[in-house]
Each structure stands twice: as structure tokens, then as C-alpha cells.
Design a protein around this motif. Structure first.
Motif, PDB file in Angstrom:
ATOM      1  N   PHE A 150       0.835  -1.191   0.000  1.00  0.00           N
ATOM      2  CA  PHE A 150       0.000   0.000   0.000  1.00  0.00           C
ATOM      3  C   PHE A 150       0.876   1.248   0.000  1.00  0.00           C
ATOM      4  O   PHE A 150       1.954   1.255   0.580  1.00  0.00           O
ATOM      5  CB  PHE A 150      -0.897   0.035   1.251  1.00  0.00           C
ATOM      6  CG  PHE A 150      -2.096  -0.861   1.175  1.00  0.00           C
ATOM      7  CD1 PHE A 150      -3.320  -0.368   0.757  1.00  0.00           C
ATOM      8  CD2 PHE A 150      -2.005  -2.192   1.548  1.00  0.00           C
ATOM      9  CE1 PHE A 150      -4.439  -1.194   0.703  1.00  0.00           C
ATOM     10  CE2 PHE A 150      -3.110  -3.022   1.501  1.00  0.00           C
ATOM     11  CZ  PHE A 150      -4.336  -2.524   1.076  1.00  0.00           C
ATOM     12  N   GLU A 151       0.394   2.306  -0.662  1.00  0.00           N
ATOM     13  CA  GLU A 151       1.087   3.582  -0.650  1.00  0.00           C
ATOM     14  C   GLU A 151       0.099   4.674  -0.227  1.00  0.00           C
ATOM     15  O   GLU A 151      -1.075   4.642  -0.600  1.00  0.00           O
ATOM     16  CB  GLU A 151       1.695   3.894  -2.003  1.00  0.00           C
ATOM     17  CG  GLU A 151       0.684   4.001  -3.129  1.00  0.00           C
ATOM     18  CD  GLU A 151       1.312   4.254  -4.477  1.00  0.00           C
ATOM     19  OE1 GLU A 151       1.927   5.320  -4.664  1.00  0.00           O
ATOM     20  OE2 GLU A 151       1.170   3.377  -5.340  1.00  0.00           O
ATOM     21  N   GLU A 152       0.601   5.611   0.543  1.00  0.00           N
ATOM     22  CA  GLU A 152      -0.236   6.714   1.014  1.00  0.00           C
ATOM     23  C   GLU A 152      -0.488   7.685  -0.130  1.00  0.00           C
ATOM     24  O   GLU A 152       0.437   8.082  -0.835  1.00  0.00           O
ATOM     25  CB  GLU A 152       0.461   7.428   2.161  1.00  0.00           C
ATOM     26  CG  GLU A 152      -0.366   8.565   2.752  1.00  0.00           C
ATOM     27  CD  GLU A 152       0.323   9.205   3.936  1.00  0.00           C
ATOM     28  OE1 GLU A 152       0.126   8.717   5.058  1.00  0.00           O
ATOM     29  OE2 GLU A 152       1.072  10.176   3.710  1.00  0.00           O
ATOM     30  N   ILE A 153      -1.764   8.073  -0.288  1.00  0.00           N
ATOM     31  CA  ILE A 153      -2.102   9.034  -1.336  1.00  0.00           C
ATOM     32  C   ILE A 153      -2.771  10.291  -0.776  1.00  0.00           C
ATOM     33  O   ILE A 153      -2.947  11.268  -1.498  1.00  0.00           O
ATOM     34  CB  ILE A 153      -2.997   8.413  -2.428  1.00  0.00           C
ATOM     35  CG1 ILE A 153      -4.322   7.937  -1.847  1.00  0.00           C
ATOM     36  CG2 ILE A 153      -2.268   7.304  -3.166  1.00  0.00           C
ATOM     37  CD1 ILE A 153      -5.401   7.718  -2.890  1.00  0.00           C
ATOM     38  N   TYR A 154      -3.142  10.258   0.501  1.00  0.00           N
ATOM     39  CA  TYR A 154      -3.892  11.386   1.060  1.00  0.00           C
ATOM     40  C   TYR A 154      -3.932  11.254   2.575  1.00  0.00           C
ATOM     41  O   TYR A 154      -3.907  10.133   3.104  1.00  0.00           O
ATOM     42  CB  TYR A 154      -5.325  11.340   0.498  1.00  0.00           C
ATOM     43  CG  TYR A 154      -6.157  12.556   0.757  1.00  0.00           C
ATOM     44  CD1 TYR A 154      -6.025  13.709  -0.011  1.00  0.00           C
ATOM     45  CD2 TYR A 154      -7.120  12.550   1.767  1.00  0.00           C
ATOM     46  CE1 TYR A 154      -6.817  14.826   0.221  1.00  0.00           C
ATOM     47  CE2 TYR A 154      -7.914  13.669   1.999  1.00  0.00           C
ATOM     48  CZ  TYR A 154      -7.754  14.795   1.227  1.00  0.00           C
ATOM     49  OH  TYR A 154      -8.539  15.897   1.451  1.00  0.00           O
ATOM     50  N   THR A 155      -4.012  12.370   3.278  1.00  0.00           N
ATOM     51  CA  THR A 155      -4.236  12.350   4.723  1.00  0.00           C
ATOM     52  C   THR A 155      -5.349  13.338   5.050  1.00  0.00           C
ATOM     53  O   THR A 155      -5.529  14.342   4.350  1.00  0.00           O
ATOM     54  CB  THR A 155      -2.974  12.723   5.535  1.00  0.00           C
ATOM     55  OG1 THR A 155      -2.536  14.012   5.149  1.00  0.00           O
ATOM     56  CG2 THR A 155      -1.867  11.707   5.338  1.00  0.00           C
ATOM     57  N   ALA A 156      -6.085  13.018   6.107  1.00  0.00           N
ATOM     58  CA  ALA A 156      -7.187  13.875   6.525  1.00  0.00           C
ATOM     59  C   ALA A 156      -7.470  13.642   8.000  1.00  0.00           C
ATOM     60  O   ALA A 156      -7.112  12.595   8.556  1.00  0.00           O
ATOM     61  CB  ALA A 156      -8.433  13.572   5.703  1.00  0.00           C
ATOM     62  N   LYS A 157      -8.120  14.627   8.615  1.00  0.00           N
ATOM     63  CA  LYS A 157      -8.559  14.494  10.011  1.00  0.00           C
ATOM     64  C   LYS A 157     -10.064  14.280  10.030  1.00  0.00           C
ATOM     65  O   LYS A 157     -10.792  14.863   9.224  1.00  0.00           O
ATOM     66  CB  LYS A 157      -8.229  15.759  10.803  1.00  0.00           C
ATOM     67  CG  LYS A 157      -6.785  15.887  11.163  1.00  0.00           C
ATOM     68  CD  LYS A 157      -6.556  17.079  12.073  1.00  0.00           C
ATOM     69  CE  LYS A 157      -5.077  17.210  12.375  1.00  0.00           C
ATOM     70  NZ  LYS A 157      -4.800  18.335  13.250  1.00  0.00           N
ATOM     71  N   ASP A 158     -10.518  13.446  10.971  1.00  0.00           N
ATOM     72  CA  ASP A 158     -11.956  13.276  11.130  1.00  0.00           C
ATOM     73  C   ASP A 158     -12.485  14.328  12.104  1.00  0.00           C
ATOM     74  O   ASP A 158     -11.736  15.188  12.579  1.00  0.00           O
ATOM     75  CB  ASP A 158     -12.316  11.838  11.537  1.00  0.00           C
ATOM     76  CG  ASP A 158     -11.831  11.448  12.922  1.00  0.00           C
ATOM     77  OD1 ASP A 158     -11.486  12.335  13.733  1.00  0.00           O
ATOM     78  OD2 ASP A 158     -11.823  10.235  13.213  1.00  0.00           O
ATOM     79  N   LEU A 159     -13.759  14.271  12.423  1.00  0.00           N
ATOM     80  CA  LEU A 159     -14.384  15.278  13.284  1.00  0.00           C
ATOM     81  C   LEU A 159     -13.835  15.271  14.707  1.00  0.00           C
ATOM     82  O   LEU A 159     -13.949  16.260  15.421  1.00  0.00           O
ATOM     83  CB  LEU A 159     -15.905  15.075  13.297  1.00  0.00           C
ATOM     84  CG  LEU A 159     -16.596  15.281  11.951  1.00  0.00           C
ATOM     85  CD1 LEU A 159     -18.076  14.939  12.040  1.00  0.00           C
ATOM     86  CD2 LEU A 159     -16.393  16.694  11.443  1.00  0.00           C
ATOM     87  N   THR A 160     -13.220  14.147  15.126  1.00  0.00           N
ATOM     88  CA  THR A 160     -12.652  14.062  16.474  1.00  0.00           C
ATOM     89  C   THR A 160     -11.206  14.553  16.509  1.00  0.00           C
ATOM     90  O   THR A 160     -10.603  14.616  17.569  1.00  0.00           O
ATOM     91  CB  THR A 160     -12.688  12.614  17.004  1.00  0.00           C
ATOM     92  OG1 THR A 160     -11.775  11.809  16.248  1.00  0.00           O
ATOM     93  CG2 THR A 160     -14.086  12.027  16.932  1.00  0.00           C
ATOM     94  N   GLY A 161     -10.648  14.864  15.335  1.00  0.00           N
ATOM     95  CA  GLY A 161      -9.266  15.314  15.261  1.00  0.00           C
ATOM     96  C   GLY A 161      -8.275  14.197  14.980  1.00  0.00           C
ATOM     97  O   GLY A 161      -7.073  14.440  14.856  1.00  0.00           O
TER      98      GLY A 161
END
Length: 185
Positions: free
Chosen positions: A162-173
Motif C-alpha cells: 500500500f502507498e499513502e495518497i492522502y491524509t485527513a482528520k476526522d471530526l474528532t481530530g
């Protein structure tokens, strides 16, 4: 004897749920989560039955006991588990190789888990290899989200391809890494 196969019975799904319950983040200490990893979403039997009506899951069994699993979710699964709708919607806004994820035929890894008594024996990799062999002719890639704080899982996913393509935070941080295992490379 350990066998890697697809889920096909209610007993298989109940085995997945039993393993899942033992590894849910909410029931583990901070030390266990850091050293052993964790899963975040608790499915119900009806959820797994619905998911399995679209595609089977990959499971490892020692006798009749489910000791590892990799869940398979299709686009059809999107509305079946409300907590995962935002994940599917988020994927549709991510581009991969110049195209939106929604333009591909992809499979979502709904969750992966190995029983703590069987870790370190290569089951994670073996189950994922079976996952790829079973699904790669019908899908372009597998995609999933991994909590960045779950370094055991992050490292294991990278190890299998697997390779990382994106990062994000959810509503809890909580920060999540969106990873893809491209089967067409």
C-alpha cells in the motif's frame, strides 16, 4: 492447521465479529493500542451479512476458529454502514493518477485484523496476498484508511504494497492516512 479462505457461513461471520470485539480500540489500553494495533469500527452481524452478499471476506482459520480477516467492501456497501459513508464520500474527492477515485473500480478494505496469539507468523501478509489474488481481476486496487497513530497497521500496510495518497482528520481530530494497493502496476 491454518487455512486461508473466503468467508461463506454465518459461523465465519460470527468468528470475524468475535475477533473484532477483542481488538476494538475502545476496549484496549493505550499500551496495547501502541504495541499491537487496533480496529475502530464495530460491525454487526447484519452488516457483515450484507457486505458478504456483494463480496466475500478473506479469513484465516485454525480449525473452526477465525484467527485473521480482511473485510471486502464495494461501492454497493457505501450506505449499509452509516459510520463509513463519510469515508466513501471522502474517497470520491481524492485524485489518483489524475482521475477521481470514483472513476475507478475499487475495493475498500473494510478492516483487517490478526488474533494476537497468531501475530508475527506472516498471516497479515498471507491474507492480503489471498485478498489480491481473489479480487485483482475485478478491481483496479484496494483502498482503505489507517489511523496514523496506529503505526503497527501503517507499517504492515506499507510492507504488503500500500502507498499513502492522502491524509485527513476526522471530526474528532484523529488523523487518517488513505492508502492504495494498486493491482495494475
Amino acid at each position: 492447521m491454518i487455512v486461508i479462505t473466503t468467508s461463506s457461513t454465518r459461523k465465519d461471520l460470527e468468528g470475524i465479529l468475535a475477533l473484532q470485539r477483542r481488538n476494538l480500540s475502545a476496549g484496549l489500553s493505550a499500551e496495547e493500542k501502541e504495541n499491537q494495533g487496533f480496529v475502530t469500527v464495530a460491525h454487526g452481524l447484519a452488516d457483515l451479512e450484507k457486505m458478504q452478499s456483494y463480496e466475500p471476506n478473506i479469513i484465516a482459520k485454525d480449525g473452526e476458529k477465525v484467527i485473521a480477516y480482511v473485510l471486502a467492501m464495494t461501492e454497493k456497501s457505501k450506505s449499509d454502514i452509516p459510520v463509513l459513508i463519510s469515508m466513501f464520500d471522502g474517497f470520491n474527492h481524492i485524485k489518483y493518477k489524475g482521475k477521481a477515485i470514483a472513476e475507478y473500480k475499487y475495493l475498500v478494505v473494510g478492516q483487517v485484523c490478526v488474533d494476537k496469539n497468531y501475530r508475527g507468523q506472516g498471516l497479515f501478509d498471507k491474507c492480503y496476498l489471498e485478498y489480491r489474488e481473489y479480487f485483482e481481476l475485478d478491481y483496479d486496487f484496494a483502498i482503505t484508511e489507517v489511523a496514523i497513530i496506529n503505526q503497527r497497521s501503517m507499517n504492515a500496510h506499507k510492507r504488503v504494497g500500500f502507498e499513502e495518497i492522502y491524509t485527513a482528520k476526522d471530526l474528532t481530530g484523529l488523523e487518517w492516512s488513505v492508502v492504495i494497493w494498486d493491482w495494475k502496476k
